[in-house]
Design an enzyme around this catalytic site. Structure first.
Site, PDB file in Angstrom:
ATOM      1  N   GLY A   1     -20.266 -25.699 -26.947  1.00  0.00           N
ATOM      2  CA  GLY A   1     -19.900 -25.776 -25.742  1.00  0.00           C
ATOM      3  C   GLY A   1     -20.338 -26.831 -24.827  1.00  0.00           C
ATOM      4  O   GLY A   1     -19.535 -27.074 -23.978  1.00  0.00           O
TER       5      GLY A   1
ATOM      6  N   VAL B   1     -26.185 -22.154 -20.114  1.00  0.00           N
ATOM      7  CA  VAL B   1     -24.800 -21.656 -19.922  1.00  0.00           C
ATOM      8  C   VAL B   1     -23.908 -22.461 -20.738  1.00  0.00           C
ATOM      9  O   VAL B   1     -24.127 -23.725 -20.819  1.00  0.00           O
ATOM     10  CB  VAL B   1     -24.590 -21.644 -18.558  1.00  0.00           C
ATOM     11  CG1 VAL B   1     -23.239 -21.381 -18.158  1.00  0.00           C
ATOM     12  CG2 VAL B   1     -25.415 -20.923 -17.639  1.00  0.00           C
ATOM     13  N   GLY B   2     -22.901 -21.808 -21.426  1.00  0.00           N
ATOM     14  CA  GLY B   2     -21.975 -22.719 -22.116  1.00  0.00           C
ATOM     15  C   GLY B   2     -20.591 -22.751 -21.550  1.00  0.00           C
ATOM     16  O   GLY B   2     -20.475 -22.592 -20.359  1.00  0.00           O
TER      17      GLY B   2
ATOM     18  N   THR C   1     -17.144 -17.073 -30.466  1.00  0.00           N
ATOM     19  CA  THR C   1     -16.540 -16.628 -29.120  1.00  0.00           C
ATOM     20  C   THR C   1     -15.235 -16.113 -29.177  1.00  0.00           C
ATOM     21  O   THR C   1     -14.637 -16.404 -30.144  1.00  0.00           O
ATOM     22  CB  THR C   1     -16.577 -18.123 -28.461  1.00  0.00           C
ATOM     23  OG1 THR C   1     -17.774 -18.444 -27.919  1.00  0.00           O
ATOM     24  CG2 THR C   1     -15.468 -17.729 -27.048  1.00  0.00           C
TER      25      THR C   1
ATOM     26  N   GLY D   1     -16.437 -23.322 -29.600  1.00  0.00           N
ATOM     27  CA  GLY D   1     -17.082 -24.492 -30.339  1.00  0.00           C
ATOM     28  C   GLY D   1     -18.511 -24.856 -29.715  1.00  0.00           C
ATOM     29  O   GLY D   1     -19.037 -23.954 -29.036  1.00  0.00           O
TER      30      GLY D   1
END
Ligand code: ASP
Length: 315
Positions: free
Chosen positions: A230, A205-206, A176, A228
């Site tokens: 999530g 979804v993170g 990310t 990391g």
């Protein structure tokens, strides 16, 4: 508020990595390019929010990172990207989840903040909105990298004996990207963008799209973005926790940020790190993995970038 020296920090993900100068060089180069893109905005008196967006766009366009162009693959070999921005002055935020084909999801998150009347938009609706806003779209091939597809196949192979319940990419590299900045007007902002976790389920979804989990900004305390596993950052409201410790408990940034990364987050199995800047220009970049791609640029100083624990800058 008078003029304060600006500072911008970026990250390109945390994870398990071992030193290898040949592989590291392009990461340092890309982090410096992102810092330069953000610093150029701040240098000309621009807003922190524009600076973090510019830095993240630069990282999204670079295939080395798990965001935009270099996004990882879902379990069904597609791309679903999450991104968010937050403005610490207005407490305004915009986020998108599960979008595909959008060249710069962070620009879409910014459009959600400025023009949608909402905070979080997902899937097809978010994509229609991207088209209405005239944002750049790209074909699937733009987001393909051989390395990411090989990574998907490897993860799927490893998970076979454990069955589908095995968490995606438990120990690996989280690529990310994110940026936080303090501008000359004393305002804070944060931006984050990700392809999520390799082999994640469609529709997952993170933390990057969840305000307070993977991102938070408030001029009263700090701007934070995370990277990391999530799910753990969502469960601990990690980014907001840094703000809350400063606002309610009176902790400094240098106390609050490591407390979050090495405290409850780690106790429940969360791996990764965060970068944060406070209203006085202090920077903290703690991580509980072996490395985190990161960099800082302060007004009038040279940019510094680092990957491993024992390196400067800004921990
Ligand atoms: N935090 C991101 C997510 O869970 C992954 C990453 O940091 O690379 O979606």
């Amino acid at each position: 508020m008078g003029h304060v020296p600006f500072v911008i920090a970026v990250h390109g993900g945390a994870g398990t990595m071992s030193p290898d100068p040949a592989i590291e060089a392009p990461y340092h180069f890309a982090l410096k390019a992102a810092l330069a893109a953000g610093a150029a905005v701040l240098e000309s008196g621009g807003a922190a929010l524009d600076a973090v967006q510019a830095a993240v766009v630069s990282l999204e366009d670079c295939p080395l990172f798990n965001a935009g162009r270099g996004s990882v693959y879902t379990a069904d070999a597609r791309h679903e990207m999450d991104a968010a921005v937050m403005d610490g002055q207005r407490l305004a935020a915009g986020a998108v989840a599960c979008v595909h084909g959008v060249r710069n999801p962070v620009a879409l998150a910014r459009s959600v903040l400025e023009a949608s009347g909402h905070v979080l938009m997902v899937g097809e609706g978010a994509q229609c909105f991207a088209q209405q806003m005239g944002l750049a779209m790209e074909p699937e091939a733009y987001f393909h990298t051989d390395e990411r597809l090989a990574e998907l196949r490897r993860v799927q192979q490893q998970r076979k004996p454990a069955g589908m319940q095995a968490p995606p990419q438990e120990s690996g590299h989280f690529g990310t990207v994110g940026a936080v900045a303090l501008d000359a007007g004393g305002h804070l902002a944060a931006a984050v963008s990700t392809g999520g976790l390799t082999a994640k389920r469609a529709g997952r979804v993170g933390d990057s799209a969840v305000i307070g989990a993977g991102i938070y900004a408030n001029d009263l305390s700090c701007a934070v973005v995370a990277t990391g596993t999530g799910e753990h950052f969502i469960r601990t409201a990690a980014a907001h926790d840094v703000h809350a410790r400063m606002a309610y408990r009176g902790q400094t940034l240098q106390e609050a940020a490591p407390d979050v990364v090495f405290g409850e987050l780690l106790r429940i199995g969360g791996r990764g790190g965060l970068i944060a800047v406070d209203a006085r220009g202090e920077v903290s970049m703690p991580f509980n993995t072996s490395g985190m791609y990161r960099g800082v640029q302060r007004q009038g100083e040279a940019a510094c970038t680092a990957i491993f624990q024992d390196e400067a800058p800004g921990r």
